[in-house]
Write a protein that holds these residues in place. Structure first.
Motif, PDB file in Angstrom:
ATOM      1  N   UNK A  90       0.827  -1.192   0.000  1.00 61.49           N
ATOM      2  CA  UNK A  90       0.000   0.000   0.000  1.00 61.49           C
ATOM      3  C   UNK A  90       0.873   1.257   0.000  1.00 61.49           C
ATOM      4  N   UNK A  91       0.560   2.223  -0.882  1.00 59.64           N
ATOM      5  CA  UNK A  91       1.315   3.485  -0.857  1.00 59.64           C
ATOM      6  C   UNK A  91       1.165   4.181   0.498  1.00 59.64           C
ATOM      7  N   UNK A  92       2.238   4.803   0.956  1.00 60.28           N
ATOM      8  CA  UNK A  92       2.224   5.493   2.243  1.00 60.28           C
ATOM      9  C   UNK A  92       2.488   6.979   1.999  1.00 60.28           C
ATOM     10  N   UNK A  93       1.601   7.813   2.542  1.00 57.16           N
ATOM     11  CA  UNK A  93       1.720   9.267   2.416  1.00 57.16           C
ATOM     12  C   UNK A  93       1.839   9.884   3.800  1.00 57.16           C
ATOM     13  N   UNK A 151      -5.593   3.959   7.359  1.00 49.11           N
ATOM     14  CA  UNK A 151      -5.766   3.116   6.177  1.00 49.11           C
ATOM     15  C   UNK A 151      -7.051   3.556   5.487  1.00 49.11           C
ATOM     16  N   UNK A 152      -6.910   4.096   4.287  1.00 49.84           N
ATOM     17  CA  UNK A 152      -8.041   4.687   3.576  1.00 49.84           C
ATOM     18  C   UNK A 152      -8.338   3.909   2.306  1.00 49.84           C
ATOM     19  N   UNK A 153      -9.611   3.724   2.036  1.00 52.63           N
ATOM     20  CA  UNK A 153     -10.054   3.077   0.803  1.00 52.63           C
ATOM     21  C   UNK A 153     -10.536   4.146  -0.157  1.00 52.63           C
ATOM     22  N   UNK A 154      -9.919   4.209  -1.316  1.00 53.38           N
ATOM     23  CA  UNK A 154     -10.266   5.189  -2.336  1.00 53.38           C
ATOM     24  C   UNK A 154     -11.149   4.537  -3.397  1.00 53.38           C
ATOM     25  N   UNK A 155     -12.018   5.342  -3.980  1.00 50.66           N
ATOM     26  CA  UNK A 155     -12.902   4.852  -5.036  1.00 50.66           C
ATOM     27  C   UNK A 155     -12.745   5.732  -6.265  1.00 50.66           C
ATOM     28  N   UNK A 196      -8.986   1.224  -4.157  1.00 52.56           N
ATOM     29  CA  UNK A 196      -7.567   1.162  -3.842  1.00 52.56           C
ATOM     30  C   UNK A 196      -7.382   1.531  -2.375  1.00 52.56           C
ATOM     31  N   UNK A 197      -6.411   0.919  -1.736  1.00 53.54           N
ATOM     32  CA  UNK A 197      -6.125   1.222  -0.341  1.00 53.54           C
ATOM     33  C   UNK A 197      -4.789   1.938  -0.224  1.00 53.54           C
ATOM     34  N   UNK A 198      -4.768   3.021   0.553  1.00 52.21           N
ATOM     35  CA  UNK A 198      -3.534   3.766   0.798  1.00 52.21           C
ATOM     36  C   UNK A 198      -3.396   3.992   2.300  1.00 52.21           C
ATOM     37  N   UNK A 199      -2.198   4.338   2.719  1.00 50.06           N
ATOM     38  CA  UNK A 199      -1.922   4.615   4.126  1.00 50.06           C
ATOM     39  C   UNK A 199      -1.411   6.044   4.257  1.00 50.06           C
ATOM     40  N   UNK A 200      -1.756   6.698   5.358  1.00 48.29           N
ATOM     41  CA  UNK A 200      -1.319   8.080   5.578  1.00 48.29           C
ATOM     42  C   UNK A 200      -1.101   8.304   7.064  1.00 48.29           C
ATOM     43  N   UNK A 201      -0.129   9.164   7.370  1.00 48.31           N
ATOM     44  CA  UNK A 201       0.172   9.479   8.769  1.00 48.31           C
ATOM     45  C   UNK A 201      -0.809  10.504   9.344  1.00 48.31           C
ATOM     46  N   UNK A 202      -1.433  11.294   8.458  1.00 45.72           N
ATOM     47  CA  UNK A 202      -2.382  12.316   8.904  1.00 45.72           C
ATOM     48  C   UNK A 202      -3.375  12.570   7.786  1.00 45.72           C
ATOM     49  N   UNK A 203      -4.550  13.079   8.167  1.00 48.54           N
ATOM     50  CA  UNK A 203      -5.605  13.401   7.206  1.00 48.54           C
ATOM     51  C   UNK A 203      -6.037  14.842   7.402  1.00 48.54           C
TER      52      UNK A 203
END
Length: 502
Positions: A2-5, A187-191, A199-206
């Motif tokens: 999973x991409x990490x942002x 862990x976020x699911x994008x549409x 698609x699932x991506x990971x991020x340290x903050x939103x």
């Protein structure tokens, strides 16, 4: 894998684009997701002014007005192609605000700005000034002051372009379906709205910059209960054939204590707005009501010699403003200031939500947002956007007229109207469209309003355009001059390009 942002920004309006740009320039790995087009909703539905907010002084919003006036001066230098000065005529109407109150307000407005390059306010005798000619004879005196115009949806696009140039990933037509905190990341699911793929991506903050959907995004998408609330206010505008000569705009007092603007628009038209109506329905594709149309026509008819009615409206648009709920009883009195709310999990995995705000102060809002996130990213670079010119704004001395003259000399085959439109929309980036063209034929297939295939290709490749509507009503206002047949041909051209790319 999973991409990490570092930062996932939800929302491609002015606040989301501004925060993404600021964060990318400070070294964060940023992903911005917008479920529609950039500026599709609120950020393309403003009155299109960069202003301090003269009427906010009545509500003692001195900090907001001071900050907005400072930003007005700054943005005028950073984007001289899409922002330019206007003089506003404020007639004194007997029975409404007294003249002494207007004088005091304008005195404060002039002096709250620490640095001022625009002309200050002055009195005007309306019966002897050309500015008074469109007005009813009963209006004999008034005041004139300065503010600025902005191409609002283009301001959003330019921020997104600069964010991308600094490393941010910008995805339009991509929604965030859900996001949950796990041990080390969101862990976020994008549409993808075009392909239907997830698609699932990971991020340290939103960053939740979802505008009218900010509360819904917090509760339903992120599963967070918020202490702050948003108040939805619908604002509608109408466009009619030009009501007056000259480059000045008018700010008209109303018996209900509101004010309504009448502004020169796209050379042949007048923009009139806005309304302030509490709104409780789905905040997406909203439209003006017959009551709002009548209200705006009546506002004009109280002051202008020429009367208008609903049948004179050639176009209208509406947007829902997500204002911070300060419990004000009157929709017009709700604060236009912003609140940044941070929710974290023991000092990690924060969500920053944006409540309220106005387009004029978007850059400072973005700076404040990143300051709020700084404890979670100790390696952040310092603030940088105060002097960073937006794409296309790199003109010598921020002198638009000189740039336009040079462009016309370089490309004499362009009509004066088309040259000005390209210079206004793209600034120095207009040369990226025109390149080595020596004739109109070199720019490819032509559409209404001077639009060419070369420009369409640029918008598709550089500015996330998918539909004809993106071009005709957000990247430009050529929809006012485009027939249904030409719009269909433009959409067919875009569809053909997409099939070729696939």
């Amino acid at each position: 894998m999973q991409p990490v942002y570092d930062l996932l920004v939800i929302g491609g309006g002015i606040n989301g684009a501004g925060i993404a740009r600021d964060a990318a320039g400070r070294g964060l790995k940023v992903l911005l997701c917008e479920r529609g087009d950039l500026a599709e909703f609120t950020s393309s539905s403003s009155t299109k002014l960069i202003h301090g907010g003269l009427r906010y002084l009545e509500y003692y919003e001195f900090r907001l007005v001071r900050e907005a006036l400072a930003e007005r001066e700054r943005l005028l230098k950073l984007a001289p192609h899409i922002i330019w000065p206007l003089r506003f005529v404020l007639p004194h109407d007997e029975g409404l605000r007294p003249a002494w109150m207007l004088r005091i307000g304008l005195f404060l407005y002039d002096h709250l700005a620490r640095l001022r390059t625009l002309p200050g306010s002055e009195s005007v005798r309306l019966r002897t000034s050309p500015m008074g000619e469109p007005l009813q004879e009963r209006l004999t005196r008034g005041f004139v002051y300065s503010d600025c115009w902005v191409e609002d949806s283009r301001l959003v696009v330019l921020n997104a372009m600069d964010a991308q140039a600094r490393g941010a990933e910008i995805r339009t037509r991509t929604g965030v379906a859900s996001a949950r905190r796990e041990s080390e990341a969101w862990v976020a699911t994008l549409h993808d709205g075009r392909t239907g793929k997830a698609e699932t991506v990971r991020a340290k903050a939103i960053v939740n910059a979802a505008g009218p959907w900010v509360s819904e995004t917090l509760g339903e998408t992120l599963g967070i209960n918020s202490r702050s609330a948003v108040r939805l206010i619908k604002g509608s505008h109408i466009v009619v054939k030009r009501l007056f000569d000259g480059d000045q705009a008018y700010i008209l007092q109303q018996p209900d204590q509101r004010i309504v603007f009448a502004i020169p628009y796209e050379r042949d038209f007048t923009l009139i707005g806005t309304t302030d109506v509490p709104y409780e329905n789905e905040p997406g594709a909203v439209t003006i009501s017959p009551e709002e149309t009548r209200y705006l026509c009546d506002c004009i008819n109280r002051s202008f010699a020429k009367n208008i009615g609903p049948t004179d409206v050639v176009w209208s648009y509406s947007g829902v403003r997500p204002l911070y709920d300060d419990a004000a009883a009157n929709a017009s009195a709700v604060t236009r200031d912003y609140v940044l709310d941070v929710s974290d999990q023991g000092g990690t995995l924060p969500v920053l939500s944006v409540f309220g705000g106005k387009i004029t102060t978007y850059r400072r809002l973005a700076e404040h947002a990143i300051e709020k996130l700084e404890p979670f990213f100790p390696e952040l670079k310092p603030a940088w956007t105060a002097d960073a010119i937006l794409p296309g704004g790199d003109m010598a001395d921020a002198d638009f007229d000189s740039f336009l003259a040079a462009l016309r000399a370089e490309k004499p085959f362009l009509s004066a109207e088309t040259a000005r439109r390209l210079a206004r929309a793209y600034g120095t980036r207009a040369r990226d469209i025109l390149k080595d063209a020596r004739s109109l034929a070199d720019l490819g297939e032509g559409f209404d309003g001077g639009l060419t295939a070369r420009e369409v290709d640029y918008l598709r490749d550089r500015e996330w355009v998918v539909t004809a509507h993106d071009i005709l009503w957000r990247r430009s206002k050529l929809g006012l001059r485009t027939s249904a047949k030409s719009e269909a041909r433009l959409q067919a051209y875009l569809d053909g390009k997409r099939e070729q790319a696939a």
